[in-house]
Design a protein around this motif. Structure first.
Motif: not given
Length: 284
Positions: A249-254
């Protein structure tokens, strides 16, 4: 790898949770790969793996489905296999371990309504009559009890000099007098086969005494010492799964022009989660 393949192809944790049942087909697939006899020696039909590798299997199960983790853990961590391996006679091992390894579910009956693990207050009692003990009493919160074929039952066997002596017995649920009174239901483990079991003058052959007359407390506590390691193993596996989901999630959510994992506050949370998970796995 085989366990992972079975879980991928046959296990639907959401369906298990929704229905409160583990499908027989899934249990059969798990039995086929030896998941019911991970630590049972090869000569008795098991896989003969170490506690470490058993813990790895528990981590995988814990990361996928708590109900399956509980069933397989209760069966071979505190159910019949563990005390049989530690305390069983060769005859008892030859008779019961192959059945457990093939997938016959087992359970451990210690807790009672007014009694946690304090054997001095135990009400379930077994009295010797010839070549049998006659067992009577009620056991509560017996995990796997509603589906078990074999149960290790703790009962008082008082003598004049030892009024609080306890003994462990191997009991088959098909014997007359063994009755499941109620299935207990739990939040978060909807498919836990946990029950209240009534023993009404059940005749137990003397050869089914496990670990010696009056040595029940040693059997129970030694079994629990090793058996309870499976629970933190399952929790470590679940924590790893949570960390994997969080990292995804922390890689995909910007936000603010970059993935949120790059922001110090979130990176700090992730690093603490990773450190705690690593520590939990190391302790297991």
């Amino acid at each position: 790898h085989r366990l992972e393949a079975v879980l991928d192809q046959h296990a639907d944790p959401d369906a298990i949770d929704a229905t409160g049942e583990i499908p027989d087909g899934l249990l059969a697939e798990l039995a086929k790969i030896g998941a019911f006899g991970i630590k049972i020696p090869v000569k008795y039909g098991g896989l003969g793996l170490s506690q470490t590798n058993y813990s790895r299997a528990a981590m995988l199960l814990g990361s996928r489905c708590g109900n399956l983790a509980a069933l397989l853990s209760a069966h071979q961590s505190i159910g019949a296999p563990q005390p049989l391996i530690l305390f069983g006679t060769e005859e008892q091992k030859m008779k019961y371990l192959p059945r457990c390894a093939k997938g016959e579910i087992s359970a451990f009956a210690l807790t009672e309504n007014e009694v946690g693990s304090d054997p001095a207050r135990m009400k379930t009692e077994a009295r010797l009559e010839g070549d049998h003990y006659v067992l009577s009493g009620d056991k509560l919160w017996c995990t796997n009890g509603t589906r078990a074929g074999i149960i290790v039952v703790m009962a008082k066997t008082p003598t004049p000099d030892k009024p609080h002596a306890t003994t462990a017995f191997i009991v088959e649920t098909s014997w007359p007098g063994v009755e499941i009174i109620n299935r207990c239901r739990f939040m978060g483990l909807k498919a836990l086969y946990n029950g209240v079991i009534h023993f009404d003058n059940v005749r137990v052959p003397v050869e089914n005494v496990l670990g010696g007359v009056g040595r029940g407390l040693k059997v129970a506590l030694t079994t629990l010492n090793t058996g309870r390691i499976t629970l933190p193993a399952a929790c470590a596996g679940l924590s790893q799964r949570c960390l994997d989901i969080s990292r995804r999630w922390t890689r995909s959510r910007e936000q603010w022009g970059q993935p949120i994992g790059r922001h110090a506050a979130i990176a700090d949370k992730l690093s603490r989660m990773a450190a705690d998970t690593f520590a939990m796995e190391s302790v297991v």
